[in-house]
Scaffold this active site. Structure first.
Site, short mmCIF file in Angstrom:
data_model
loop_
_atom_site.label_atom_id
_atom_site.label_comp_id
_atom_site.label_asym_id
_atom_site.label_seq_id
_atom_site.Cartn_x
_atom_site.Cartn_y
_atom_site.Cartn_z
N HIS A 143 0.83 -1.21 0.00
CA HIS A 143 0.00 0.00 0.00
C HIS A 143 0.86 1.26 0.00
O HIS A 143 2.04 1.25 0.37
CB HIS A 143 -0.91 0.01 1.23
CG HIS A 143 -0.12 0.00 2.52
ND1 HIS A 143 0.46 1.13 3.06
CD2 HIS A 143 0.20 -1.02 3.35
CE1 HIS A 143 1.08 0.81 4.18
NE2 HIS A 143 0.96 -0.48 4.38
N GLU A 176 -2.19 -7.10 7.61
CA GLU A 176 -0.87 -7.04 8.23
C GLU A 176 -0.85 -7.86 9.51
O GLU A 176 -1.90 -8.19 10.08
CB GLU A 176 -0.50 -5.57 8.52
CG GLU A 176 0.88 -5.36 9.14
CD GLU A 176 2.04 -5.87 8.28
OE1 GLU A 176 2.17 -7.12 8.19
OE2 GLU A 176 2.81 -5.05 7.75
#
Length: 205
Positions: A9, A85
């Site tokens: 990202h 994550e």
């Protein structure tokens, strides 16, 4: 041959500060710089062509990055929770220097063993590896012979690269995966993996 294009990202406000931002803390979106990175990456992916699906972590920064790419590619976005994550427990929001100061023994154990969790019941590297490997296997089965954009985070992206290289767990900490970087792994029908690109940021220049 199946190809996974791995996109970390774009930046959040925490990224330049190198603060740990996992799935157990806040869920920041992209910063203005991160949105610019997402647009530049989307343009680069459109020029590349050939991408047939976009799959993303559910976290805001990844969904925003994925939506930018998918809009440019004319594709929908699929969300896979297991691309999130790692949960860094009590380390969330801290820099590694702060973790080293407050939790030196736990940090040393985490670096030394994939079975050691971050302080405060965080997620082990081994646990992340299991769920990320399952995502990889599912994508290879569902999109055999296709190219898939996978939008995720530092630990999952490094894990996919490590597994492709058949490298030991500690190699996870020897790779740079910058914000909005692209890495590419291909898989033959027999499962043989090849890392074709690592931490490519040329599209951000």
């Amino acid at each position: 041959m199946t190809t996974l294009v791995l996109l970390r990202h774009g930046e959040t406000l925490l990224t330049p500060q190198r603060r740990i931002s996992g799935s157990g803390g806040s869920d920041p979106g992209l910063s203005p710089a991160g949105r610019r990175q997402a647009r530049a990456t989307a343009d680069a992916l459109a020029r590349r062509g050939g991408i047939e699906a976009v799959v993303t972590s559910p976290m805001r920064r990844c969904q925003e990055t994925a939506r930018s790419a998918a809009a440019r590619l004319g594709l929908s976005v699929q969300v896979d929770r297991d691309l999130r994550e790692a949960d860094f427990g009590a380390w969330e929001g801290l820099t590694f220097a702060e973790v080293r100061e407050r939790y030196p023994d736990d940090l040393s154990a985490w670096f030394a063993s994939p079975e050691s969790p971050p302080s405060g019941a965080g997620e082990t590297v081994q646990q992340v590896t299991r769920r990320v490997a399952a995502v990889r296997d599912g994508l290879r089965a569902r999109y055999a012979g296709a190219t898939v954009l996978v939008v995720s985070h530092v630990v999952p992206v490094r894990t996919l690269l490590r597994l492709a290289l058949q490298a030991p767990p500690h190699s996870l900490f020897r790779m740079e995966v910058a914000a909005a970087s692209l890495s590419t792994v291909t898989y033959e029908e027999d499962g043989t993996a090849t890392v074709r690109a690592l931490n490519d940021t040329h599209h951000l220049d």
